[in-house]
Write an enzyme that holds these catalytic residues in place. Sequence first.
Site, mmCIF file in Angstrom:
data_model
loop_
_atom_site.group_PDB
_atom_site.id
_atom_site.type_symbol
_atom_site.label_atom_id
_atom_site.label_comp_id
_atom_site.label_asym_id
_atom_site.label_seq_id
_atom_site.Cartn_x
_atom_site.Cartn_y
_atom_site.Cartn_z
ATOM 1 N N LYS A 41 -13.271 17.117 20.103
ATOM 2 C CA LYS A 41 -12.566 15.903 20.039
ATOM 3 C C LYS A 41 -13.584 14.791 19.673
ATOM 4 C CE LYS A 41 -9.825 16.763 24.083
ATOM 5 N NZ LYS A 41 -9.798 16.333 25.690
ATOM 6 N N GLU A 98 -19.380 15.922 12.550
ATOM 7 C CA GLU A 98 -19.725 16.341 13.799
ATOM 8 C C GLU A 98 -19.928 14.803 14.589
ATOM 9 O OE1 GLU A 98 -19.392 17.886 16.386
ATOM 10 O OE2 GLU A 98 -19.927 19.852 16.348
ATOM 11 N N ILE A 100 -22.197 15.241 17.356
ATOM 12 C CA ILE A 100 -23.569 15.570 17.635
ATOM 13 C C ILE A 100 -24.079 16.905 17.356
ATOM 14 C CG2 ILE A 100 -22.842 15.735 20.238
ATOM 15 C CD1 ILE A 100 -25.782 14.155 20.914
ATOM 16 N N VAL A 101 -25.216 17.308 17.069
ATOM 17 C CA VAL A 101 -25.805 18.509 16.939
ATOM 18 C C VAL A 101 -26.736 18.688 17.797
ATOM 19 C CG1 VAL A 101 -27.219 19.939 15.556
ATOM 20 C CG2 VAL A 101 -25.457 18.816 14.229
ATOM 21 N N ASP A 102 -26.450 19.594 18.861
ATOM 22 C CA ASP A 102 -27.390 19.571 19.954
ATOM 23 C C ASP A 102 -28.261 20.914 19.825
ATOM 24 O OD1 ASP A 102 -28.326 19.063 22.606
ATOM 25 O OD2 ASP A 102 -26.795 20.602 23.536
ATOM 26 N N GLY A 104 -27.270 23.360 17.944
ATOM 27 C CA GLY A 104 -26.819 23.724 16.363
ATOM 28 C C GLY A 104 -25.839 24.895 16.113
#
Length: 176
Positions: A41, A98, A100-102, A104
Site C-alpha cells: 500500500k 515503490e 521505500i527500498v529497504d 531490496g
Amino acid sequence: METPEVLISRERIAERVNELATRIDADYDGIAELVLIGVLKGSFMFLSDLARALTIPHRIEFIAVSSYGDEESIHSGAVRLIMDVRHAIEGKHVIVVEDIVDTGHTISYLLRLLAARQPASIKTITLLRKPDRAEVDVPVDYLGFDIPDVWVVGYGLDYAERHRTLPDICEIEPVS
Ligand code: IMP
Ligand code: MG
C-alpha cells in the site's frame, strides 16, 4: 509510542516529486503510453502525486506483495504476490513505483516477476532508500531521498498500519 518527528517535510517531498516527474517526462518523451505500477500500500500517495505531475500519457496499475514473516520485524527476504496487475505489460514501457527500498528484496522480486513478461522496458522509482540496509543490489533508476536506518511513517508509509496518512515523512521509535 512517541510522537513522530518530521524527517522530510511535505514541501521538500512536493519539490522532489516534481523534479522526478520532469525527468521522467523528458526520458519518455514521445512514447505512446507509460505504465506506472504502484506497489501497495505504501506507494499510493507518492504514485498519485507523481502521476499528476507527469505530462506524458500514462496508465496506473497496482500490485501487492507481502514479506513472509512479520513485515515490521524480521524480514526473511522471501516475498509473495498478493495481488497482480490487471492488464498485460508485454511490449509496454513500465516503471515500478515503490515507497521505500529497504533490504531490496521486494524490488528484486518484482523486477524478476515483471521482466519475465517481456515489457518493452522496465525501470524503478522509489521515494526513499535506506542504503545501510541493502542486502541485495537493486537498480534504482529514479530516487527521491536516501535516508538513514530509521523507521519512517507518513506519506503512505506505516508502522503496523498507523501514521500512514501523515502529510510529512516522519521518524518514529518502533516499540516491540
Ligand atoms: P525491502 O523488501 O526490505 O526492500 O522492503 C521494502 C518494504 O518494507 C517497503 O515497501 C515497506 O513496505 C517496508 N518498509 C521498510 N522500511 C520501512 C520504513 O521505515 N517504514 C515503513 N515501511 C518500511
Ligand atoms: Mg512497500
